[in-house]
Design a protein around this motif. Sequence first.
Motif, PDB file in Angstrom:
ATOM      1  N   GLU A   9       0.834  -1.045  -0.031  1.00 48.57           N
ATOM      2  CA  GLU A   9       0.244  -0.155   0.131  1.00 48.57           C
ATOM      3  C   GLU A   9       0.972   1.328   0.138  1.00 48.57           C
ATOM      4  O   GLU A   9       0.588   2.128  -0.705  1.00 48.57           O
ATOM      5  N   ARG A  12       2.004   1.839  -3.672  1.00 50.50           N
ATOM      6  CA  ARG A  12       1.099   2.203  -4.770  1.00 50.50           C
ATOM      7  C   ARG A  12       1.152   3.661  -3.956  1.00 50.50           C
ATOM      8  O   ARG A  12       1.082   4.615  -5.147  1.00 50.50           O
ATOM      9  N   ARG A  13       1.175   4.013  -2.783  1.00 47.87           N
ATOM     10  CA  ARG A  13       1.277   5.891  -2.257  1.00 47.87           C
ATOM     11  C   ARG A  13       2.574   6.403  -3.276  1.00 47.87           C
ATOM     12  O   ARG A  13       2.142   7.526  -3.809  1.00 47.87           O
ATOM     13  N   ILE A  15       4.119   5.279  -5.711  1.00 46.25           N
ATOM     14  CA  ILE A  15       4.187   5.422  -6.992  1.00 46.25           C
ATOM     15  C   ILE A  15       3.311   6.662  -7.453  1.00 46.25           C
ATOM     16  O   ILE A  15       2.718   7.709  -8.497  1.00 46.25           O
ATOM     17  N   ALA A  16       1.316   6.337  -6.491  1.00 43.29           N
ATOM     18  CA  ALA A  16       1.222   7.650  -6.700  1.00 43.29           C
ATOM     19  C   ALA A  16       1.074   9.180  -6.561  1.00 43.29           C
ATOM     20  O   ALA A  16       1.240  10.483  -7.910  1.00 43.29           O
ATOM     21  N   LEU A  17       2.444   9.330  -5.570  1.00 41.55           N
ATOM     22  CA  LEU A  17       2.894  10.913  -6.283  1.00 41.55           C
ATOM     23  C   LEU A  17       3.717  10.317  -7.171  1.00 41.55           C
ATOM     24  O   LEU A  17       3.246  11.765  -7.355  1.00 41.55           O
ATOM     25  N   ASP A  19       3.277   9.621  -9.864  1.00 38.70           N
ATOM     26  CA  ASP A  19       2.835   9.540 -11.257  1.00 38.70           C
ATOM     27  C   ASP A  19       2.377  11.186 -11.014  1.00 38.70           C
ATOM     28  O   ASP A  19       2.175  11.839 -12.425  1.00 38.70           O
ATOM     29  N   ALA A  20       1.847  11.476 -10.267  1.00 37.21           N
ATOM     30  CA  ALA A  20       1.268  13.065 -10.119  1.00 37.21           C
ATOM     31  C   ALA A  20       2.686  14.261 -10.700  1.00 37.21           C
ATOM     32  O   ALA A  20       2.274  14.978 -11.871  1.00 37.21           O
ATOM     33  N   ASP A  23       3.256  13.796 -14.286  1.00 35.78           N
ATOM     34  CA  ASP A  23       1.522  14.507 -14.753  1.00 35.78           C
ATOM     35  C   ASP A  23       2.537  15.866 -15.475  1.00 35.78           C
ATOM     36  O   ASP A  23       1.189  16.758 -15.890  1.00 35.78           O
ATOM     37  N   THR A  26       0.304  20.639 -10.281  1.00 32.20           N
ATOM     38  CA  THR A  26      -1.004  20.159 -10.377  1.00 32.20           C
ATOM     39  C   THR A  26      -0.890  21.369  -8.877  1.00 32.20           C
ATOM     40  O   THR A  26      -0.298  22.146  -8.772  1.00 32.20           O
ATOM     41  N   ALA A  75       9.439   5.218 -10.587  1.00 34.70           N
ATOM     42  CA  ALA A  75       8.656   4.667 -10.485  1.00 34.70           C
ATOM     43  C   ALA A  75       8.429   3.110 -10.999  1.00 34.70           C
ATOM     44  O   ALA A  75       8.173   2.271 -10.662  1.00 34.70           O
ATOM     45  N   TYR A  79       7.588  -0.201  -9.567  1.00 35.00           N
ATOM     46  CA  TYR A  79       6.604  -1.533  -9.746  1.00 35.00           C
ATOM     47  C   TYR A  79       7.663  -2.798  -9.716  1.00 35.00           C
ATOM     48  O   TYR A  79       6.789  -3.723  -9.122  1.00 35.00           O
TER      49      TYR A  79
END
Length: 88
Positions: A9, A12-13, A15-17, A19-20, A23, A26, A75, A79
């Motif tokens: 978990e 995944r957190r 990875i989300a950071l 990815d943000a 991108d 933000t 990342a 992964y």
Amino acid sequence: MPAVQDSAEHIRRAIALVDAVSDGPTDEEITPSEIAEAVRDAIEAAEGELPPPAHRYLAEALDAVSDGMPADYVAMSLYAALGVLGES
């Protein structure tokens, strides 16, 4: 293996950071420290229970964050750690 699931978990957190960040801008500024904290949390959540390859990938991700490596590189390591844990 609840500790390993907790670790997944946190990965995944992280990875989300990452990815943000990749991108683009933000509303919320994400710092390398936040990403590093999520990776450290993943390591600490399952300390002693992580398979050695997963621990190695997380350590590489942490080093990559501190070295200012591109988000894609960080990342990739995250992964890979999830893959070792059998998560996706």
